[in-house]
Design a protein around this motif. Structure first.
Motif, PDB file in Angstrom:
ATOM      1  N   ALA A  83       0.773  -1.220  -0.152  1.00 37.00           N
ATOM      2  CA  ALA A  83       0.045  -0.044   0.072  1.00 37.00           C
ATOM      3  C   ALA A  83       0.720   1.333   0.124  1.00 37.00           C
ATOM      4  CB  ALA A  83      -1.003   0.034   1.247  1.00 37.00           C
ATOM      5  N   PHE A  84       1.943   1.275   0.598  1.00 37.49           N
ATOM      6  CA  PHE A  84       2.840   2.345   0.840  1.00 37.49           C
ATOM      7  C   PHE A  84       3.279   2.654  -0.713  1.00 37.49           C
ATOM      8  CE2 PHE A  84       6.945   4.466   1.083  1.00 37.49           C
ATOM      9  CZ  PHE A  84       6.781   5.270   2.109  1.00 37.49           C
ATOM     10  N   ALA A  85       3.609   1.937  -1.503  1.00 41.47           N
ATOM     11  CA  ALA A  85       3.856   2.139  -2.813  1.00 41.47           C
ATOM     12  C   ALA A  85       2.888   2.586  -3.989  1.00 41.47           C
ATOM     13  CB  ALA A  85       5.005   0.860  -3.338  1.00 41.47           C
ATOM     14  N   GLN A  86       1.927   2.543  -3.420  1.00 40.18           N
ATOM     15  CA  GLN A  86       0.813   2.919  -4.369  1.00 40.18           C
ATOM     16  C   GLN A  86       0.655   4.243  -4.911  1.00 40.18           C
ATOM     17  OE1 GLN A  86      -3.005   1.236  -2.651  1.00 40.18           O
ATOM     18  NE2 GLN A  86      -2.486  -0.761  -2.931  1.00 40.18           N
ATOM     19  N   ALA A  87       1.152   5.199  -4.033  1.00 43.42           N
ATOM     20  CA  ALA A  87       1.121   6.535  -4.501  1.00 43.42           C
ATOM     21  C   ALA A  87       2.594   6.841  -5.213  1.00 43.42           C
ATOM     22  CB  ALA A  87       1.239   7.533  -3.240  1.00 43.42           C
ATOM     23  N   TRP A  88       3.429   6.135  -5.206  1.00 41.48           N
ATOM     24  CA  TRP A  88       4.641   6.173  -6.176  1.00 41.48           C
ATOM     25  C   TRP A  88       4.385   5.546  -7.461  1.00 41.48           C
ATOM     26  CZ3 TRP A  88       7.183   2.741  -9.037  1.00 41.48           C
ATOM     27  CH2 TRP A  88       8.772   3.123  -9.570  1.00 41.48           C
ATOM     28  N   PRO A  89       4.931   6.277  -8.621  1.00 36.90           N
ATOM     29  CA  PRO A  89       5.664   7.664  -8.417  1.00 36.90           C
ATOM     30  C   PRO A  89       4.628   8.949  -8.508  1.00 36.90           C
ATOM     31  CG  PRO A  89       5.963   6.813 -10.536  1.00 36.90           C
ATOM     32  CD  PRO A  89       5.085   5.806  -9.895  1.00 36.90           C
ATOM     33  N   ASP A  90       4.851   9.863  -7.563  1.00 32.68           N
ATOM     34  CA  ASP A  90       3.966  10.919  -7.782  1.00 32.68           C
ATOM     35  C   ASP A  90       4.587  12.327  -8.314  1.00 32.68           C
ATOM     36  OD1 ASP A  90       5.986  11.463  -5.750  1.00 32.68           O
ATOM     37  OD2 ASP A  90       4.297  11.966  -4.222  1.00 32.68           O
ATOM     38  N   LYS A  91       5.784  11.953  -8.889  1.00 40.74           N
ATOM     39  CA  LYS A  91       6.615  12.819  -9.710  1.00 40.74           C
ATOM     40  C   LYS A  91       7.174  12.442 -10.873  1.00 40.74           C
ATOM     41  CE  LYS A  91      10.154  13.707  -6.510  1.00 40.74           C
ATOM     42  NZ  LYS A  91      10.803  14.599  -5.693  1.00 40.74           N
ATOM     43  N   PRO A  92       7.695  12.912 -11.909  1.00 41.70           N
ATOM     44  CA  PRO A  92       8.703  12.433 -13.056  1.00 41.70           C
ATOM     45  C   PRO A  92       9.824  11.613 -12.262  1.00 41.70           C
ATOM     46  CG  PRO A  92       7.793  14.520 -13.483  1.00 41.70           C
ATOM     47  CD  PRO A  92       7.528  14.480 -12.182  1.00 41.70           C
ATOM     48  N   LEU A  93      10.096  10.732 -13.290  1.00 47.91           N
ATOM     49  CA  LEU A  93      11.357  10.188 -12.993  1.00 47.91           C
ATOM     50  C   LEU A  93      12.546  10.424 -13.968  1.00 47.91           C
ATOM     51  CD1 LEU A  93       9.100   8.368 -11.474  1.00 47.91           C
ATOM     52  CD2 LEU A  93      10.493   6.172 -12.260  1.00 47.91           C
ATOM     53  N   ARG A  94      13.759   9.931 -13.417  1.00 48.70           N
ATOM     54  CA  ARG A  94      14.926  10.297 -14.365  1.00 48.70           C
ATOM     55  C   ARG A  94      15.910   8.885 -14.129  1.00 48.70           C
ATOM     56  NH1 ARG A  94      19.020  14.818 -11.661  1.00 48.70           N
ATOM     57  NH2 ARG A  94      18.842  13.960  -9.504  1.00 48.70           N
ATOM     58  N   ILE A  95      16.297   8.502 -15.194  1.00 50.16           N
ATOM     59  CA  ILE A  95      17.437   7.371 -15.183  1.00 50.16           C
ATOM     60  C   ILE A  95      18.642   7.969 -15.822  1.00 50.16           C
ATOM     61  CG2 ILE A  95      17.968   5.358 -16.324  1.00 50.16           C
ATOM     62  CD1 ILE A  95      15.132   4.515 -17.151  1.00 50.16           C
ATOM     63  N   MET A  96      19.679   7.981 -14.622  1.00 52.42           N
ATOM     64  CA  MET A  96      20.906   8.494 -14.939  1.00 52.42           C
ATOM     65  C   MET A  96      22.012   7.462 -15.581  1.00 52.42           C
ATOM     66  SD  MET A  96      20.521  11.368 -13.247  1.00 52.42           S
ATOM     67  CE  MET A  96      22.066  11.968 -13.614  1.00 52.42           C
ATOM     68  N   VAL A  97      22.620   7.931 -16.366  1.00 48.47           N
ATOM     69  CA  VAL A  97      23.421   6.991 -17.297  1.00 48.47           C
ATOM     70  C   VAL A  97      24.865   7.651 -17.192  1.00 48.47           C
ATOM     71  CG1 VAL A  97      23.954   6.305 -19.795  1.00 48.47           C
ATOM     72  CG2 VAL A  97      21.536   6.153 -18.768  1.00 48.47           C
ATOM     73  N   GLY A  98      25.698   6.996 -16.981  1.00 45.03           N
ATOM     74  CA  GLY A  98      27.320   7.516 -16.950  1.00 45.03           C
ATOM     75  C   GLY A  98      28.073   7.211 -18.280  1.00 45.03           C
ATOM     76  N   ALA A  99      27.279   7.122 -19.359  1.00 45.48           N
ATOM     77  CA  ALA A  99      27.928   7.081 -20.664  1.00 45.48           C
ATOM     78  C   ALA A  99      27.265   8.070 -21.740  1.00 45.48           C
ATOM     79  CB  ALA A  99      27.678   5.551 -21.124  1.00 45.48           C
ATOM     80  N   SER A 100      27.817   8.219 -22.959  1.00 45.50           N
ATOM     81  CA  SER A 100      27.526   9.178 -23.888  1.00 45.50           C
ATOM     82  C   SER A 100      26.200   8.481 -24.392  1.00 45.50           C
ATOM     83  CB  SER A 100      28.669   9.700 -24.833  1.00 45.50           C
ATOM     84  OG  SER A 100      29.706  10.014 -24.142  1.00 45.50           O
TER      85      SER A 100
END
Length: 328
Positions: free
Chosen positions: A25-42
């Motif tokens: 139940a705790f995670a049902q509100a997730w995600p409540d805003k945009p996500l980003r995926i970080m990438v360490g390469a070009s």
């Protein structure tokens, strides 16, 4: 400990999916805003390709925008550090390889601990590294390369996507195993290195199949050997390094999804369930296999244990091959 073979990684996604059938139940509100995926390469390399594929699938299912942020440099650790220091709310993700998570810590002084400050979500894919040369190169086999290295010590050059990358480690492992010497030329990403290989400025590269497959299939690269225990299904005519006469080299590039340590466990579980769902999609499986790899099936705890084992394995390899932070 030996790197887990791709056969051993072939677990049942269906069975793993059962563990995440009900979202807390705790995670049902997730995600409540945009996500980003970080990438360490070009942009354009294997990590970027996989990250954008995940971003598209996540966005469609989670009903939130998911952006990919490329932060190349420092052996892919810039993106990892940013994720490690982000707010632990499950909205900053990291798609990383063994470069930042298992190799760089033995070469660089990092401001974060990859084993403690990043929470593994799951293994995305495993790709063998492959020795490639330009299609116009005079070298048609691994034996040709070895002969040239013996005849012209220190004159042949091999490219990598950066110091401490799997390509760098694979090149030094090849030097060690063959008792020869090629000079390392680091780039800020595989795509930049490809240009110089095709142009003949650099002799070869021990690239991941995820980055090199397009050039191989496009006729720009000639693949000489894969650095895994078995041949890659997408290039079945290319021998393994062992079959080509060089024993004891096992270098593969694995890609895993992480989140900031301290993220609530229900959110970690929700993220893992989402990754499991995406990796079961036929088009995703086809894309990964088309890049020469196998779909990852280890989830949070299993992947964390694999990361720890790889950390120690590469510690030994870096020491044995005398790999330095200056790239030589």
């Amino acid at each position: 400990m030996a790197f887990p073979t791709r056969r051993r990684l072939a677990l049942s996604l269906a069975a793993l999916g059962l563990a995440f059938a009900a979202a807390p139940a705790f995670a049902q509100a997730w995600p409540d805003k945009p996500l980003r995926i970080m990438v360490g390469a070009s942009p354009g390399g294997g990590t970027d390709i996989l990250a954008r594929m995940l971003a598209e699938k996540f966005a469609a299912d989670l009903k939130q925008s998911v952006v990919v942020e490329n932060r190349p440099g420092a052996s892919n650790t810039i993106a990892a550090e940013m994720t490690a220091k982000a707010t632990a709310d499950g909205t900053t993700l990291l798609l990383a390889t063994n470069t930042a998570q298992a190799i760089a810590p033995h070469l660089l002084k990092l401001k974060f601990d990859p084993l403690k400050d990043l929470q593994p979500i799951g293994l995305v894919a495993v790709m063998p590294n492959v020795l490639v040369v330009s299609s116009s190169s005079p070298y048609k086999s691994v034996k040709d390369v070895m002969a040239a290295m013996a005849d012209k010590p220190g004159q042949l050059k091999y490219a990598s996507s950066g110091i401490g990358s799997t390509q760098h480690v694979a090149g030094e492992a090849f030097n060690l195993a063959t008792n020869t010497k090629a000079i390392h030329v680091p780039y800020k990403g595989s795509s930049q290195a490809h240009v110089d290989i095709i142009g003949g400025d650099v002799t070869m590269m021990f690239d991941s199949t995820s980055s090199a497959m397009g050039q191989i299939k496009g006729g720009k690269f000639r693949a000489l050997a894969v650095m895994s225990d078995r041949r890659a299904a997408e290039i079945p005519d290319v021998p393994t390094m062992s079959e080509a006469g060089v024993k004891g080299i096992d270098v593969q590039t694995w890609y895993g999804l992480y989140v900031t340590a301290g993220t609530p466990r229900p959110v970690v579980d929700a993220l893992t369930a989402e990754l499991v769902r995406v990796l079961k999609l036929p088009d995703v499986q086809a894309r990964i296999k088309g890049m020469g790899g196998d779909v990852g099936t280890l989830t949070a705890d299993g992947f964390a244990e694999m990361n720890r084992q790889e950390f120690e394995r590469f510690r030994k390899l870096v020491k044995d091959a005398n790999i330095k932070a200056d790239g030589q």
